[in-house]
Design an enzyme around this catalytic site. Structure first.
Site, PDB file in Angstrom:
ATOM      1  N   GLY A 183       0.777  -1.228   0.000  1.00  0.00           N
ATOM      2  CA  GLY A 183       0.000   0.000   0.000  1.00  0.00           C
ATOM      3  C   GLY A 183       0.813   1.285   0.000  1.00  0.00           C
ATOM      4  CB  SER A 209       3.594 -10.419  -5.322  1.00  0.00           C
ATOM      5  OG  SER A 209       3.669  -9.155  -4.685  1.00  0.00           O
ATOM      6  CB  ALA A 211       2.222  -4.302  -9.510  1.00  0.00           C
ATOM      7  CB  THR A 218       9.586  -6.892  -4.543  1.00  0.00           C
ATOM      8  OG1 THR A 218       9.230  -6.103  -3.409  1.00  0.00           O
ATOM      9  CG2 THR A 218      11.069  -7.220  -4.472  1.00  0.00           C
ATOM     10  CG  ASP A 271      -7.278  -6.404   1.755  1.00  0.00           C
ATOM     11  OD1 ASP A 271      -6.777  -7.527   1.955  1.00  0.00           O
ATOM     12  OD2 ASP A 271      -6.613  -5.355   1.737  1.00  0.00           O
ATOM     13  CB  SER A 279      -2.904 -13.925   1.315  1.00  0.00           C
ATOM     14  OG  SER A 279      -2.103 -13.564   0.222  1.00  0.00           O
ATOM     15  CE  LYS A 303      -2.694  -3.508   0.783  1.00  0.00           C
ATOM     16  NZ  LYS A 303      -2.255  -4.894   0.492  1.00  0.00           N
TER      17      LYS A 303
END
Length: 506
Positions: A183, A209, A211, A218, A271, A279, A303
């Site tokens: 975030g 991950s 985007a 990253t 979320d 996750s 977030k």
């Protein structure tokens, strides 16, 4: 199966359907007999030797009126389905109506508010990972899980997601790792922390991950410098050589069911804390991590908005981490504004290399946050106790050892697939008044960078000139937008003129 199916040959269709398996039959196909497919919207495609579990995939069925696309004796598979099936064009397959997965009964029970057992959750996750659910069925599970998950259900979900894909094991201890819940634009600390930790000698195989809703993950930023789509075997070789890596986790298939869930929950805005923790921890468990540092940025446009919310999330991470056998530590960090001077892969990669290269113009906030996170991870070494980790991190960065470690990782992972340069369509967004910057909207800055073309265009994004607390005069530039295409330039400029994301008080 209600019918043994019809014999057809597979044909690769040049369609990117994202995550979902799609099959295409021509309207004239003899496979579309009413007695075979009446009432069915999904098909099972089966053949010996297929890469998918049980030699079969389930796909949503589309029909085509276009002659020859595919032919009357063919079934077309869109790119994701063709790739997952793993057999060449022309292979004969059997096509039959797909029976809904039995695990959907458990999904219905969850929607009704019932608590599921471990076997039921494991069956759901197994079917998710095998792409046996349509998007509407994935949505149904997410809605049920978002309503309520007991601690035991959450543990079962996390373990099942980790077990559904690759499970990495290492001949080292400890295996350290970090993860930020995301975030915050420009928060590319992992690319500095990993080489610092690797230079010290601790093993940090970092899977990251790409985007999803941000202008850079990253993996996207690291791909400016090196290849990230390594196989499991290649990843192991890099770690053995360099004590660390920075690779895309999706390519080594860590917690694939989580990728399916994320692909649906993000557009829906689902979320919850529980799903977020499952996750993150499922991927870390699958990666073989034994010691994990979680970065939770806290701020009005992060977030997590306040300290009370952060403490609740912290306790959930620590509880689940402990039950899963991972030493889990949580760092609550400043999430009030972007970190570093760049938002977008190329700009963020420049910030990272400036910090590692001890450039006097390197962003001080990115350097300091990375050092503090690296210091906490280094204290998993029994030789570094009582706060000695921070001093060791500073020494490794300032001596050039971290830069050398990063260069070894880059060389070992190999060159990036393409050269990435900063986009040349630019415009500077000025302050609309004299005063002091009091707030920066992280969500708005992320959106502006994405409108400019990031992360698909790695050179798109935002170069940040001003931070909270700085005095500005009307007309002074706050940041520069770098856009990939003229239409993206226009989109980003119009959005920035409507709301720059900066709040200035006189």
């Amino acid at each position: 199966m209600p019918h043994e199916g019809v014999a057809l040959r597979i044909r690769r269709m040049p369609l990117d359907t994202g995550r979902e398996n799609i099959a295409v039959l021509p309207a004239s196909s003899h496979a579309l007999r009413p007695d075979l497919f009446r009432g069915f919207s999904r098909v099972e495609v089966r053949a010996p030797g297929a890469a998918h579990p049980n030699g079969a995939i389930i796909a949503s069925l589309l029909t085509s009126d276009q002659p020859g696309l595919p032919g009357p004796d063919e079934i077309g598979l869109a790119e994701p389905a063709f790739r997952r099936f793993g057999l060449p064009e022309g292979t004969e397959v059997r096509v039959a109506p797909a029976i809904p997965p039995e695990s959907l009964d458990a999904v219905r029970r969850k929607i009704a508010g019932q608590t599921l057992g471990t076997d039921e959750i494991t069956a759901i996750v197994r079917d998710l990972a095998a792409y046996r659910y349509a998007d509407i069925e994935v949505t149904a599970f997410l809605v049920g899980a978002a309503s309520f998950l007991s601690t035991e259900e959450l543990l079962a979900l996390t373990r099942a997601m980790a077990d559904a894909g690759t499970r990495l094991t290492w001949n080292h201890a400890p295996i350290v790792d970090k993860h930020c819940i995301g975030g915050i634009p420009g928060n590319r600390t992992s690319m500095i922390v990993v080489p610092i930790v690797a230079a010290h000698g601790l093993v940090m195989p970092k899977t990251s991950s790409r985007a999803i809703t941000s202008p850079a993950g990253t993996a996207d930023t690291m791909e400016v410098l090196a290849r990230v789509d390594l196989t499991t075997e290649e990843m192991r070789r890099v770690v053995e050589t360099c004590s660390g890596c920075l690779v895309w986790g999706g390519h080594v298939r860590l917690s694939p069911a989580d990728d399916v869930l994320i692909g649906v929950e993000r557009p829906l805005g689902i979320d919850t804390r529980e799903l977020m923790v499952a996750s993150i921890l499922s991927k870390k468990l699958a990666a073989g991590s034994t010691h994990l540092l979680i970065d939770i940025p806290v701020g009005p446009h992060a977030k997590v908005h306040d300290g009370n919310e952060a403490q609740r999330l912290r306790k959930l991470f620590e509880l689940l981490g402990d039950r899963l056998g991972m030493v889990t530590e949580v760092a609550l960090t400043d999430g009030s504004q972007p970190i570093g001077n760049g938002i977008g892969p190329v700009l963020e990669a420049r910030d990272v290399m400036a910090v590692l290269g001890r450039d006097p113009a390197a962003p001080a906030d990115l350097r300091e946050k990375s050092l503090r996170l690296a210091g906490r991870i280094l204290e998993n070494d029994p030789q570094l106790r009582g706060g000695a980790g921070y001093g060791r991190a500073v020494s490794l960065l300032d001596s050039g050892a971290a830069l050398a470690a990063m260069q070894r990782i880059i060389d070992a992972q190999g060159p990036p697939p393409a050269r990435s340069e900063l986009c040349r369509l630019t415009v500077e967004i000025p302050a609309d008044r004299d005063g002091t910057i009091t707030a920066i909207d992280n969500l708005r800055m992320n959106r502006l960078a994405r409108l400019a073309g990031a992360p698909i265009a790695k050179g798109a994004g935002i170069a940040v000139f001003r931070k909270i607390g700085e005095r500005v005069q009307q007309g002074q530039p706050l940041y520069r937008i770098h856009a990939s295409e003229p239409f993206e330039f226009d989109f980003a400029l119009s959005a920035a003129q409507a709301d720059s994301g900066y709040r200035i008080a006189g």
